[in-house]
Design an enzyme around this catalytic site. Structure first.
Site, mmCIF file in Angstrom:
data_model
loop_
_atom_site.group_PDB
_atom_site.id
_atom_site.type_symbol
_atom_site.label_atom_id
_atom_site.label_comp_id
_atom_site.label_asym_id
_atom_site.label_seq_id
_atom_site.Cartn_x
_atom_site.Cartn_y
_atom_site.Cartn_z
ATOM 1 N N HIS A 183 0.836 -1.215 0.000
ATOM 2 C CA HIS A 183 0.000 0.000 0.000
ATOM 3 C C HIS A 183 0.867 1.260 0.000
ATOM 4 O O HIS A 183 0.441 2.312 0.494
ATOM 5 C CB HIS A 183 -0.941 0.037 1.212
ATOM 6 C CG HIS A 183 -1.801 -1.179 1.353
ATOM 7 N ND1 HIS A 183 -3.032 -1.277 0.771
ATOM 8 C CD2 HIS A 183 -1.587 -2.352 2.007
ATOM 9 C CE1 HIS A 183 -3.571 -2.465 1.055
ATOM 10 N NE2 HIS A 183 -2.704 -3.134 1.808
ATOM 11 N N SER A 313 15.409 19.126 -16.744
ATOM 12 C CA SER A 313 14.552 20.295 -16.722
ATOM 13 C C SER A 313 15.155 21.410 -17.555
ATOM 14 O O SER A 313 16.378 21.573 -17.611
ATOM 15 C CB SER A 313 14.368 20.783 -15.281
ATOM 16 O OG SER A 313 13.659 22.008 -15.254
ATOM 17 N N LYS A 319 18.718 19.045 -12.303
ATOM 18 C CA LYS A 319 17.660 18.038 -12.139
ATOM 19 C C LYS A 319 17.848 16.919 -13.167
ATOM 20 O O LYS A 319 18.087 17.168 -14.344
ATOM 21 C CB LYS A 319 16.296 18.687 -12.327
ATOM 22 C CG LYS A 319 15.116 17.841 -11.864
ATOM 23 C CD LYS A 319 13.825 18.665 -11.932
ATOM 24 C CE LYS A 319 12.665 17.948 -11.256
ATOM 25 N NZ LYS A 319 12.312 16.713 -11.983
ATOM 26 N N GLU A 326 10.101 6.226 -17.572
ATOM 27 C CA GLU A 326 8.964 7.028 -18.036
ATOM 28 C C GLU A 326 8.590 6.669 -19.473
ATOM 29 O O GLU A 326 7.403 6.537 -19.804
ATOM 30 C CB GLU A 326 9.304 8.514 -17.939
ATOM 31 C CG GLU A 326 9.352 9.032 -16.509
ATOM 32 C CD GLU A 326 9.798 10.478 -16.404
ATOM 33 O OE1 GLU A 326 9.720 11.036 -15.293
ATOM 34 O OE2 GLU A 326 10.237 11.049 -17.427
#
Length: 459
Positions: A183, A313, A319, A326
């Site tokens: 969970h 980014s 970053k 992805e």
């Protein structure tokens, strides 16, 4: 002005580009279906040319066409398969007549045009190249042929490579123990190797399921012609065709047990798509687990660090994002969407013919290609190269009150729950609270709460 020539079919004359190898029926389809700009997949076109070559070889054997005509067809097919520009001869849109007749005639016309040049006399697209065939058995057969070839040379090897990389990485990270999560909440510890072995087992299961479907995919509709009765095909055509095709491909294609089922439905393609969707679900789980474990580097889990592949980014310097997981997740979403369309397509088996064959062919082959490419990228650019943040793993484990579960057999669930809640509340290690709340000695608690031991199960 583009130079043209006049071609003729049963509907009359039509001007087509002078340098085009196709004829009037392809030209009409180009005018009728300016829909998406998406052509039939190259893998499907190659399967179609292989089928035409196998058909010509069969018809020579069976005395259905003259040997010199058949040889010109075979030589043309060899030329097309060896060329770098095969797809330019096949400009038709995926969204066309549901039987794929336009694409079948596109192949017949292209082959007939070049075979006529080679032979020095007319070769007919219908009477010679399409001899003993119908679009209604050719296109379903080519869905199976192209799927088998792409599974064999692309997807199954890609999945096997992913399993190999996972297994190798599992051995590398075997010493590391991390906080398990259910969970998305802290749970009992697991070895990082156990996580990777679980992923490998998922992919192995997908491989096994695909292999189990192969015998159905190897059954071909070829020989059923228009509606499954085999009208206008030699009685031995289906058998000889499969033998010739197997010689060309090294596969084990066979005459379908029931032509009516293979022409009137696309149940096998729907089943294949379902397995591709399942594979996508497996890859999505792996990709998302990697993203979560990589999250951070300060405010996330930061249990692993994926290879830095590109700036993350355009505005935030330094970053770095998990770009491979992805991309894989997007592939999986597309495959799941392809399956939805194939499911609808499979329902369009109206009476003696399914009428969404080009869509089914396109989506099945795209799903295979996407899963093949992305599986290798996931293996080589994410899994093989990630590093483990051992300090972060240890820090999380030392503060994990769920470790108190190991004390249940000694102190009971309710007492263990009290200790866990106090440890949460006071942000203290379980062992310190347990020393205060039980009569267990530190040495015994250290043994019972050892995360390494807790990954082995049992009492």
């Amino acid at each position: 002005m583009t130079k043209t020539r006049i071609e003729r079919d049963s509907m009359g004359e039509l001007a087509v580009p002078a340098d085009a190898r196709y004829g009037a029926q392809t030209g009409r389809a180009l005018l009728n279906f300016p829909i998406s700009g998406q052509r039939m997949p190259l893998a499907f076109i190659r399967a179609l040319i292989l089928a035409k070559s196998a058909a010509a070889r069969s018809n020579i054997q069976l005395g259905q066409i003259k040997a010199e005509v058949g040889e010109a067809i075979i030589k043309t097919c060899d030329e097309l398969l060896a060329g770098d520009d095969l797809i330019r001869h096949f400009p038709l849109d995926v969204f066309q007549t549901g039987s794929g007749t336009s694409t079948n005639m596109n192949a017949n016309e292209v082959i007939a045009h070049r075979a006529s040049e080679l032979l020095g006399e007319p070769v007919s697209a219908n009477d010679h190249v399409n001899c003993g065939q119908s679009s209604n058995d050719v296109i379903p057969s080519c869905i199976h042929i192209s799927a088998v070839l792409e599974l064999s040379k692309a997807l199954l090897p890609a999945f096997e490579h992913l399993v190999q990389v996972l297994s190798e990485k599992s051995q590398q990270v075997k010493p590391y123990v991390k906080t398990g999560r259910t969970h998305l909440m802290d749970a009992m510890p697991v070895r990082l190797s156990q996580v990777l072995d679980g992923w490998a087992a998922q992919i192995n299961a997908n491989i096994a399921n695909l292999l189990a479907l192969l015998p159905s995919l190897l059954q071909l509709a070829q020989g059923g012609t228009a509606v499954g009765t085999g009208i206008n095909a030699h009685a031995q055509f289906a058998r000889v065709f499969c033998a010739e095709l197997n010689a060309l491909t090294g596969q084990s294609f066979a005459r379908g047990e029931n032509f009516f089922a293979l022409i009137g439905s696309q149940d096998t393609a729907v089943a294949l798509s379902g397995l591709l969707k399942t594979s996508a679900v497996s890859l999505m789980k792996i990709a998302n687990d990697l993203r979560w474990m990589n999250s951070g580097p300060l405010a996330g889990l930061a249990e692993i660090e994926l290879p830095a592949l590109q700036p993350g980014s355009s505005i935030m310097p330094g970053k770095v994002n998990p770009v491979i997981p992805e991309a894989v997740a997007m592939v999986c979403a597309q495959v799941i969407g392809n399956d939805a369309a194939i499911t609808v397509g499979g329902q369009s088996g109206n009476f003696e013919l399914n009428a969404m064959l080009p869509l089914i062919a396109r989506n099945v082959l795209e799903s295979i290609q996407l899963l093949s490419s992305s599986s290798r990228l996931l293996a080589d650019k994410a899994i093989a190269g990630f590093s483990v943040n051992e300090a972060r793993l240890r820090e999380a484990l030392s503060r994990n009150p769920i470790l108190v579960t190991a004390l249940n057999p000694r102190i009971g669930y309710l007492k263990a729950a009290e200790i866990a809640k106090q440890a949460y509340r006071e942000a203290r290690p379980i062992i310190e609270v347990a020393l205060e709340q039980t009569d267990l000695q530190r040495s015994e608690l250290e043994h019972l709460l050892d995360p390494n031991k807790l990954t082995e199960g049992g009492l």
